[in-house]
Design an enzyme around this catalytic site. Structure first.
Site, PDB file in Angstrom:
ATOM      1  N   ASP A  31       0.849  -1.193   0.000  1.00  0.00           N
ATOM      2  CA  ASP A  31       0.000   0.000   0.000  1.00  0.00           C
ATOM      3  C   ASP A  31       0.888   1.249   0.000  1.00  0.00           C
ATOM      4  O   ASP A  31       1.923   1.299   0.675  1.00  0.00           O
ATOM      5  CB  ASP A  31      -0.916  -0.014   1.241  1.00  0.00           C
ATOM      6  CG  ASP A  31      -2.073   0.954   1.105  1.00  0.00           C
ATOM      7  OD1 ASP A  31      -3.223   0.494   1.017  1.00  0.00           O
ATOM      8  OD2 ASP A  31      -1.835   2.189   1.082  1.00  0.00           O
ATOM      9  N   ASN A  86     -12.850  -3.292   2.562  1.00  0.00           N
ATOM     10  CA  ASN A  86     -13.790  -2.178   2.686  1.00  0.00           C
ATOM     11  C   ASN A  86     -14.741  -2.221   1.491  1.00  0.00           C
ATOM     12  O   ASN A  86     -14.296  -2.384   0.351  1.00  0.00           O
ATOM     13  CB  ASN A  86     -13.028  -0.854   2.703  1.00  0.00           C
ATOM     14  CG  ASN A  86     -12.145  -0.711   3.937  1.00  0.00           C
ATOM     15  OD1 ASN A  86     -12.506  -1.183   5.016  1.00  0.00           O
ATOM     16  ND2 ASN A  86     -10.995  -0.084   3.791  1.00  0.00           N
ATOM     17  N   GLY A  92     -15.960   2.599   3.773  1.00  0.00           N
ATOM     18  CA  GLY A  92     -14.712   3.350   3.636  1.00  0.00           C
ATOM     19  C   GLY A  92     -13.929   3.006   2.382  1.00  0.00           C
ATOM     20  O   GLY A  92     -12.736   3.294   2.295  1.00  0.00           O
ATOM     21  N   GLN A  93     -14.595   2.393   1.402  1.00  0.00           N
ATOM     22  CA  GLN A  93     -13.882   2.034   0.161  1.00  0.00           C
ATOM     23  C   GLN A  93     -13.606   3.290  -0.665  1.00  0.00           C
ATOM     24  O   GLN A  93     -14.521   4.073  -0.932  1.00  0.00           O
ATOM     25  CB  GLN A  93     -14.720   1.035  -0.658  1.00  0.00           C
ATOM     26  CG  GLN A  93     -13.993   0.545  -1.901  1.00  0.00           C
ATOM     27  CD  GLN A  93     -14.796  -0.491  -2.688  1.00  0.00           C
ATOM     28  OE1 GLN A  93     -15.936  -0.825  -2.338  1.00  0.00           O
ATOM     29  NE2 GLN A  93     -14.202  -0.998  -3.753  1.00  0.00           N
ATOM     30  N   HIS A  99     -10.327  -5.123  -3.442  1.00  0.00           N
ATOM     31  CA  HIS A  99      -8.994  -5.365  -2.893  1.00  0.00           C
ATOM     32  C   HIS A  99      -9.098  -5.780  -1.438  1.00  0.00           C
ATOM     33  O   HIS A  99      -9.993  -5.344  -0.717  1.00  0.00           O
ATOM     34  CB  HIS A  99      -8.094  -4.129  -3.021  1.00  0.00           C
ATOM     35  CG  HIS A  99      -8.707  -2.870  -2.466  1.00  0.00           C
ATOM     36  ND1 HIS A  99      -9.655  -2.141  -3.143  1.00  0.00           N
ATOM     37  CD2 HIS A  99      -8.510  -2.221  -1.294  1.00  0.00           C
ATOM     38  CE1 HIS A  99     -10.012  -1.096  -2.417  1.00  0.00           C
ATOM     39  NE2 HIS A  99      -9.332  -1.127  -1.281  1.00  0.00           N
ATOM     40  N   LEU A 100      -8.173  -6.626  -1.049  1.00  0.00           N
ATOM     41  CA  LEU A 100      -8.100  -7.069   0.343  1.00  0.00           C
ATOM     42  C   LEU A 100      -6.843  -6.448   0.956  1.00  0.00           C
ATOM     43  O   LEU A 100      -5.758  -6.552   0.389  1.00  0.00           O
ATOM     44  CB  LEU A 100      -8.033  -8.599   0.387  1.00  0.00           C
ATOM     45  CG  LEU A 100      -7.965  -9.264   1.764  1.00  0.00           C
ATOM     46  CD1 LEU A 100      -8.700 -10.605   1.735  1.00  0.00           C
ATOM     47  CD2 LEU A 100      -6.531  -9.476   2.236  1.00  0.00           C
ATOM     48  N   HIS A 101      -7.040  -5.766   2.090  1.00  0.00           N
ATOM     49  CA  HIS A 101      -5.892  -5.231   2.833  1.00  0.00           C
ATOM     50  C   HIS A 101      -5.371  -6.338   3.750  1.00  0.00           C
ATOM     51  O   HIS A 101      -6.155  -6.915   4.519  1.00  0.00           O
ATOM     52  CB  HIS A 101      -6.305  -4.075   3.751  1.00  0.00           C
ATOM     53  CG  HIS A 101      -6.822  -2.853   3.058  1.00  0.00           C
ATOM     54  ND1 HIS A 101      -6.079  -1.703   2.915  1.00  0.00           N
ATOM     55  CD2 HIS A 101      -8.029  -2.583   2.493  1.00  0.00           C
ATOM     56  CE1 HIS A 101      -6.800  -0.772   2.293  1.00  0.00           C
ATOM     57  NE2 HIS A 101      -8.000  -1.288   2.038  1.00  0.00           N
TER      58      HIS A 101
HETATM   59  P1  AMP Z   1      -9.765   1.457   0.382  1.00  0.00           P
HETATM   60  O1  AMP Z   1      -9.911   2.727   1.180  1.00  0.00           O
HETATM   61  O2  AMP Z   1     -10.151   0.228   1.121  1.00  0.00           O
HETATM   62  O3  AMP Z   1     -10.453   1.571  -0.966  1.00  0.00           O
HETATM   63  O4  AMP Z   1      -8.215   1.309   0.121  1.00  0.00           O
HETATM   64  C1  AMP Z   1      -7.545   1.856  -0.964  1.00  0.00           C
HETATM   65  C2  AMP Z   1      -6.082   1.749  -0.631  1.00  0.00           C
HETATM   66  O5  AMP Z   1      -5.353   1.878  -1.827  1.00  0.00           O
HETATM   67  C3  AMP Z   1      -5.566   2.825   0.323  1.00  0.00           C
HETATM   68  O6  AMP Z   1      -5.011   2.209   1.472  1.00  0.00           O
HETATM   69  C4  AMP Z   1      -4.510   3.579  -0.502  1.00  0.00           C
HETATM   70  O7  AMP Z   1      -3.421   3.974   0.268  1.00  0.00           O
HETATM   71  C5  AMP Z   1      -4.134   2.526  -1.537  1.00  0.00           C
HETATM   72  N1  AMP Z   1      -3.637   3.006  -2.803  1.00  0.00           N
HETATM   73  C6  AMP Z   1      -4.224   3.916  -3.629  1.00  0.00           C
HETATM   74  N2  AMP Z   1      -3.485   4.074  -4.744  1.00  0.00           N
HETATM   75  C7  AMP Z   1      -2.422   3.226  -4.631  1.00  0.00           C
HETATM   76  C8  AMP Z   1      -1.295   2.921  -5.455  1.00  0.00           C
HETATM   77  N3  AMP Z   1      -1.111   3.525  -6.643  1.00  0.00           N
HETATM   78  N4  AMP Z   1      -0.402   2.020  -5.015  1.00  0.00           N
HETATM   79  C9  AMP Z   1      -0.576   1.418  -3.813  1.00  0.00           C
HETATM   80  N5  AMP Z   1      -1.621   1.651  -2.996  1.00  0.00           N
HETATM   81  C10 AMP Z   1      -2.515   2.555  -3.390  1.00  0.00           C
END
Ligand code: AMP
Length: 113
Positions: A31, A86, A92-93, A99-101
């Site tokens: 991330d 999310n 909070g997406q 995507h999975l964190h």
């Molecule tokens: P969400 O809020 O669950 O949609 O998470 C989106 C995540 O994507 C956030 O934690 C951002 O920091 C991450 N993110 C956005 N753009 C990039 C990127 N180009 N490379 C890596 N992570 C990213």
């Protein structure tokens, strides 16, 4: 692939990311704004706007199986880790590509904010 989706562009290699794993179906990368010592995003190569849009159960199981694999690769399998998906506005997406964190390397508080 959708033209404007940043995660589709990462999956296709059009935009660079710090990739740590890839196979035919999934890609994993660090991330940009890590919230823990280990903060990896795992995405399917196929574009799904959110968890709600996936009808193929093999994608869902594959996503979790990939998370298991990455937890071992990142050396947090034994210490523990958290997986978060999310979904939608209240979830909070912010990036509309499933995507999975995977977060680890420190104790995770509960409840989340
Ligand atoms: P969400 O809020 O669950 O949609 O998470 C989106 C995540 O994507 C956030 O934690 C951002 O920091 C991450 N993110 C956005 N753009 C990039 C990127 N180009 N490379 C890596 N992570 C990213």
């Amino acid at each position: 692939m959708t033209n404007s989706c940043i995660f589709c562009k990462i999956a296709s290699g059009e935009i660079q990311a710090d990739l740590i794993y890839q196979d035919e179906l999934f890609v994993a990368f660090h991330d940009l704004a890590p919230q823990a010592p280990v903060h990896v995003l795992i995405i399917p190569r196929t574009h799904y706007s959110s968890l709600l849009d996936v009808e193929d159960n093999s994608i869902l199981s594959g996503l979790l199986a990939t998370a298991q694999k990455i937890s071992r690769q990142m050396d947090v399998a034994e210490s523990g880790w958290r997986s978060i998906i999310n979904t939608g506005q209240d979830g909070g997406q912010t990036v509309m590509h499933l995507h999975l964190h995977l977060l680890g390397g420190r104790f995770m508080q509960w409840p989340p904010g």
